[in-house]
Design an enzyme around this catalytic site. Structure first.
Site, short mmCIF file in Angstrom:
data_model
loop_
_atom_site.label_atom_id
_atom_site.label_comp_id
_atom_site.label_asym_id
_atom_site.label_seq_id
_atom_site.Cartn_x
_atom_site.Cartn_y
_atom_site.Cartn_z
N ASP A 246 -9.20 19.22 -13.41
CA ASP A 246 -9.54 17.87 -13.85
C ASP A 246 -9.35 17.86 -15.36
OD1 ASP A 246 -10.79 15.59 -14.82
OD2 ASP A 246 -12.39 15.62 -13.32
N LYS B 37 -10.33 6.70 -18.38
CA LYS B 37 -10.75 7.22 -19.68
C LYS B 37 -9.59 7.12 -20.68
CE LYS B 37 -14.30 7.96 -17.06
NZ LYS B 37 -14.57 9.22 -16.41
N ARG C 168 0.85 -1.20 0.00
CA ARG C 168 0.00 0.00 0.00
C ARG C 168 0.88 1.24 0.00
NH1 ARG C 168 -1.11 1.81 4.57
NH2 ARG C 168 -1.85 -0.10 5.52
N TYR D 120 -18.30 17.23 -13.51
CA TYR D 120 -18.57 15.80 -13.60
C TYR D 120 -19.50 15.42 -12.43
CZ TYR D 120 -17.82 10.80 -13.15
OH TYR D 120 -18.02 9.45 -13.02
C1 PLP Z 1 -14.99 9.61 -15.10
C2 PLP Z 1 -14.59 10.95 -14.61
C3 PLP Z 1 -14.20 11.15 -13.27
C4 PLP Z 1 -14.27 10.04 -12.23
O1 PLP Z 1 -13.38 9.02 -12.48
P1 PLP Z 1 -13.64 7.48 -12.08
O2 PLP Z 1 -12.42 6.81 -12.58
O3 PLP Z 1 -14.91 7.05 -12.75
O4 PLP Z 1 -13.78 7.45 -10.58
C5 PLP Z 1 -13.79 12.41 -12.90
N1 PLP Z 1 -13.76 13.44 -13.78
C6 PLP Z 1 -14.14 13.29 -15.07
C7 PLP Z 1 -14.08 14.46 -15.99
C8 PLP Z 1 -14.56 12.05 -15.52
O5 PLP Z 1 -14.95 11.92 -16.79
#
Ligand code: PLP
Length: 411
Positions: free
Chosen positions: A197, A222, A72, A125
């Protein structure tokens, strides 16, 4: 018992993720392929091992061989990914998590205390909104949604307790564009951190740290992973300090271990593999999305196309300045919700599914799917909106699929 609760950051190799001298002058793709992926010194294997050990033998009590003690706290595969991510974002340290939301939660809990305030995008988001409004709220953290494409609106939302200004750019799902350099000035004037983000842009299309941001967040689920087969998240920082005065990198290293929402070794390895092809994938995602956006803008059944690469987009000039290209996400507004749902259901090459950024094209209805948790809030998404994640199939097949699916609406 022997695991230290507050090991100095320099005991974990993860904290020293600056670009190795050898790759300091290398271009993006070279870094993506090589940083964190040196051939194994014993076997010469050109791909880093998926290191599954939870614990590491010590040469005498406290005699760690390469800084590794318990998985961890630090794991070699995760370190490889973190080194690569830091190099691609131009950061000094990166931290990999079990999901994008785990990364966000760790960041918030690293820098906020009860009584603090955050500014979030008014089309954040949905999961970010839910975390802030439904979880952090209970721990005494207040928030104000603001239009992050308007630095004056963000400045007006800042309070004396604001510690974090959060932005996404481009935003999910409205593809709004925030001026990162302008927001950094607003946040810093208020003594707050600017968090970006950058999930939609990836480190290939934009590098927020160089524009003045303090922390970059990715859902590596993503584009970074890129193949719809791993859930993960990451934080990348430069030399910034937290509002408390502590170096952010040390604070995040401590909380990554203390909260424990780390990326597992197989997940870390899949994201590292994804990063190696990020540049070529993003180039194709962008080329195809540009074609899709232009095609739909000329389609009679489409009321509006939201894509930062279109001259008609209000954020086009800012996007052109701070991004290399405009990304693979395209949103469209149709006549009404029924038309939006019909498009989602008629497409055949685009798969109806949540998520984005994989090789396969996806379509979804944010109002009822990804952003359903924002229903009834100031962040509610229009019901006539459809979000497309333009994948890597032949673009002519994608255009034909869209024309076929839209034909009844145009008729
Ligand atoms: C999918 C997403 C998240 C969250 O990520 P996870 O891996 O699903 O927890 C945060 N910000 C954006 C812009 C996203 O598309």
């Amino acid at each position: 018992m022997s695991e230290p609760l507050d090991a100095p950051a320099d005991e974990t190799p993860a904290a020293d993720a600056a670009v190795p001298a050898r790759w300091a002058d290398a271009g993006f793709a070279t870094r993506a392929i090589h940083v964190g992926s040196d051939p194994d010194p014993r076997t010469g294997a050109v791909v880093p091992a998926i290191s599954v050990a939870t614990t590491f033998a010590q040469d005498g009590v406290g005699g760690l061989r390469a800084g590794y003690e318990y998985a961890r706290s630090a794991n070699p595969t995760r370190d490889a990914l973190q080194a690569c991510l830091a190099a691609l974002e131009g950061g000094t340290a990166a931290f990999a998590f079990a999901s994008g939301l785990a990364a966000e939660d760790t960041l918030f809990r690293s820098v906020l205390v009860p009584g603090d305030h955050v500014v979030i995008p008014d089309d954040a988001y949905g999961g970010t909104y839910r975390l802030v409004a439904r979880v952090l709220e209970r721990w005494g953290v207040a928030h104000t949604p603001a239009d992050v494409s308007d630095p004056a609106a963000v400045a007006a939302a800042v309070t004396p307790r604001t510690k974090v200004v959060w932005c996404e750019t481009p935003t999910n799902p409205l593809l709004g564009v925030a001026d990162v350099a302008a927001l950094a000035e607003v946040a810093h004037a208020a003594g707050a951190l600017l968090v970006v983000d950058s999930t939609f842009a990836t480190p290939y299309l934009q590098q927020p740290l160089a524009l003045g941001a303090d922390v970059v967040v990715h859902s590596t689920t993503k584009y970074c992973g890129g193949h719809s087969d791993v859930v993960g998240g990451a934080l990348v920082v430069g030399d910034a300090t937290a509002p408390s005065g502590e170096p952010l990198a040390e604070l995040l290293a401590f909380h990554q271990n203390a909260l424990g929402a780390v990326a597992g070794p197989l997940d870390a390895w899949l994201v590292l593999r994804g990063l190696k092809t990020l540049e070529v994938r993003m180039e194709r995602h962008c080329s195809s999305a540009e074609r899709v956006a232009a095609h739909l803008e000329a389609h009679p059944a489409v009321r509006e196309v939201l894509y930062p690469g279109l001259a008609s987009h209000p954020g086009h000039a800012v996007a052109a300045r701070q991004m290399r290209r405009f990304g693979g996400m395209v949103s469209v507004r149709l006549a009404d919700e029924a038309a939006a749902l019909a498009l989602c259901e008629r497409l055949e090459v685009f798969t109806l599914a949540e998520s984005l950024g994989g090789v396969e094209s996806l379509v979804e209805h944010p109002h009822r799917m990804t952003h359903a948790s924002a229903a009834g809030s100031p962040l509610e998404v229009p019901a006539d909106l459809v979000r497309l994640s333009v994948g890597l199939e032949d673009v002519d097949d994608l255009l034909a699929d869209l024309d076929r699916a839209l034909a009844p609406a145009a008729g």
